[in-house]
Scaffold this motif. Structure first.
Motif, PDB file in Angstrom:
ATOM      1  N   LYS A   1       0.861  -0.620  -0.302  1.00 26.54           N
ATOM      2  CA  LYS A   1       0.345  -0.446  -0.001  1.00 26.54           C
ATOM      3  C   LYS A   1       1.235   1.532   0.186  1.00 26.54           C
ATOM      4  O   LYS A   1       0.348   1.900  -1.081  1.00 26.54           O
ATOM      5  CB  LYS A   1      -0.713   0.101   1.539  1.00 26.54           C
TER       6      LYS A   1
ATOM      7  N   LYS B   1      -2.016  -1.217  -5.180  1.00 25.88           N
ATOM      8  CA  LYS B   1      -3.312  -1.782  -4.548  1.00 25.88           C
ATOM      9  C   LYS B   1      -3.793  -3.164  -4.512  1.00 25.88           C
ATOM     10  O   LYS B   1      -3.622  -3.725  -5.173  1.00 25.88           O
ATOM     11  CB  LYS B   1      -4.456  -1.340  -5.235  1.00 25.88           C
TER      12      LYS B   1
ATOM     13  N   ASP C   1      -6.307  -5.916  -2.670  1.00 26.81           N
ATOM     14  CA  ASP C   1      -7.550  -6.930  -1.355  1.00 26.81           C
ATOM     15  C   ASP C   1      -7.224  -6.989  -0.089  1.00 26.81           C
ATOM     16  O   ASP C   1      -6.015  -7.796  -0.383  1.00 26.81           O
ATOM     17  CB  ASP C   1      -8.154  -7.398  -2.552  1.00 26.81           C
TER      18      ASP C   1
ATOM     19  N   SER D   1       2.244  -8.594  -7.958  1.00 30.94           N
ATOM     20  CA  SER D   1       2.245  -8.239  -6.313  1.00 30.94           C
ATOM     21  C   SER D   1       3.251  -8.490  -5.795  1.00 30.94           C
ATOM     22  O   SER D   1       4.114  -8.288  -4.498  1.00 30.94           O
ATOM     23  CB  SER D   1       1.155  -7.860  -5.755  1.00 30.94           C
TER      24      SER D   1
END
Ligand code: AMO
Length: 466
Positions: free
Chosen positions: A321, A326, A328, A337
């Motif tokens: 972050k 971004k 979840d 990621s």
């Protein structure tokens, strides 16, 4: 029998001695009708052999010798000598040469091979530093895999698979020293062991059956049978649709299962000590192999800490972050990621090997134990190496009712799990474990860019041969 000398042993110590060697024709080089060099290769060593009409060699034998195709297997008898100063060595590894008396081709290689030894062993730097106008063949991965028997003969491939064997051995040796027992589990099972669609189905004596996606169910049953600490090394089958650089349809699973007393951190402790000890040992005993691999595919040694870093999933999400990615917070990380987090962890903590734990429950398999303090999370972890997953593990649900409920929630047919769930009705100690993929470990430790480079005969959605 006759006395054989290895190519590696053809050294100064044998000057003026007669030797008999077997190897492959690596290169031939003719100078007119009476003089030729024939380089013979074996076990990563090459020796220059001189064929000269005279010295008991007839014109006919000369013709025979120079007509032998590259990669053929030959027996050569001759005398070891220093190369004359005016005809020095043409690039062989051995500093002396053999003056040939007799040559016999044991097995002839086809005159035109799909890939040559030189093409298959060319290093990255050769492509980068090409002289203008010079052309060299770049063998693509498919061609390499289609001709893997030829490619296997190159130093980097030899080294990769000798290294892989060491990883597999060390995994077993280190676990045995930690009190684990090696067991075998069936590869033919009744249903899915992980959930999901990635399972090969077939008919087994008129009943539906599956190729095991993992030894999960049976390694847990061994714990219910009081083995306390077990490991399984063997093939694992995944009907992966994904044709990526890190998925195979068949790979070697390295699986561990153990009783735990207080928490799943005991499983992470085993991951930590096992892998740090393994990496240390690999760097120590596989120097030659790592060097040979690096010569063709340059890579940096793996950076890892003495005590493996552990981050919670929440901490990982927070780091992403802060870097503007971004994610979840209760979903899974995608590959991108994961790779990004790998970079952030390397920058902040200086390691390319770390554990991410306390994953959201929703993204883990049905047998995963939810966290006692927050059921949105689970007592589970993944381990990353250079930004890619190499291990998944967790504490397991050991209460049959909860296990049944979790399987149902995950949409798994209970029918094929009944014997597994029954095992927990006879009293089951708290336990946990993990599974690692051998080919991924090899690929990432050695900085290879495709998992197919770490499998001699890879199986992927397109490849069923060789
Ligand atoms: P998982 O499905 O995450 O977990 O697999 C464990 C490890 O196996 C490797 N792996 C693969 N390697 C090559 N090709 C594939 N298609 C592939 N899929 C997985 C990865 C992965 O981390 N039963 C659990 C483990 C456990 O909890 O004990 C399991 O199978 O390195």
């Amino acid at each position: 029998g006759r006395e054989w000398t290895k190519v590696s042993s053809v050294t100064e110590d044998r000057i003026n001695q007669s030797v008999l060697v077997r190897g492959r024709v690596h290169r031939t080089c003719e100078f007119g009708k009476k003089f030729a060099f024939l380089t013979v290769r074996k076990g990563g060593y090459t020796v220059q052999c001189v064929v000269r009409v005279a010295d008991g060699v007839s014109a006919q034998m000369f013709k025979y010798a120079t007509g032998i195709s590259k990669e053929s297997v030959v027996d050569i008898e001759g005398t070891v000598q220093f190369p004359p100063p005016d005809k020095p060595l043409t690039g062989a590894s051995q500093q002396v040469e053999i003056l040939v008396r007799k040559i016999h081709c044991i097995s002839r290689a086809a005159p035109r091979l799909s890939i040559t030894f030189e093409d298959a062993s060319r290093s990255e730097s050769e492509f980068q530093n090409l002289e203008p106008g010079k052309q060299v063949v770049r063998v693509n991965l498919d061609t390499l895999l289609n001709n893997i028997v030829l490619a296997m003969r190159t130093p980097a491939k030899q080294a990769t698979f000798r290294f892989k064997g060491q990883v597999k051995n060390l995994f077993g040796q280190l676990l045995l020293s930690k009190g684990f027992c090696e067991i075998d589990t069936p590869k033919i099972i009744a249903g899915t062991s992980e959930g999901g669609a990635a399972v090969f189905k077939f008919e087994y004596h008129k009943r539906p059956a599956c190729l095991a996606q993992s030894p999960q169910l049976h390694k847990q049953m061994a714990i219910c049978g009081d083995f306390q600490r077990v490991f399984v090394v063997g093939p694992v089958f995944r009907a992966e649709e994904s044709d990526t650089h890190m998925h195979l349809c068949e790979y070697t699973g390295l699986d561990v299962e153990m009783e735990i007393y207080e928490s799943y951190s005991e499983v992470m402790d085993i991951v930590d000590s096992l892998f740090v000890e393994m990496f240390d040992k690999l760097n120590e005993i596989c120097q030659k192999e790592l060097e040979a691999i690096g010569k063709q595919h340059p890579f940096q040694p793996l950076k890892y800490l003495r005590k493996t870093l552990r981050l919670t999933f929440e901490e990982g999400v927070q780091m992403l972050k802060e870097a503007g990615v971004k994610v979840d917070p209760l979903g899974d990380l995608n590959k991108e990621s994961e790779r990004k987090l790998g970079k952030l962890v390397l920058e902040k903590y200086g390691t390319e090997f770390y554990i991410l734990h306390r994953y959201p429950l929703a993204v883990r398999p049905f047998y995963t134990m939810p966290c006692y303090d927050n059921e949105a999370y689970s007592n589970s972890f993944d381990v990353f190496m250079r930004g890619e997953e190499i291990i998944s593990g967790s504490q397991r649900v050991h209460e049959p009712e909860l296990l049944e409920a979790r399987a149902k929630e995950c949409g798994i047919e209970l029918k094929t799990l009944s014997k597994y769930i029954d095992a927990f009705r006879f009293g089951a100690p708290p336990h946990g474990g993990f599974g690692a993929g051998l080919e991924r470990i090899v690929m990432l430790f050695c900085g290879l860019n495709n998992i197919r480079e770490a499998s001699l005969f890879p199986r992927d959605p397109r490849r069923l041969e060789p």
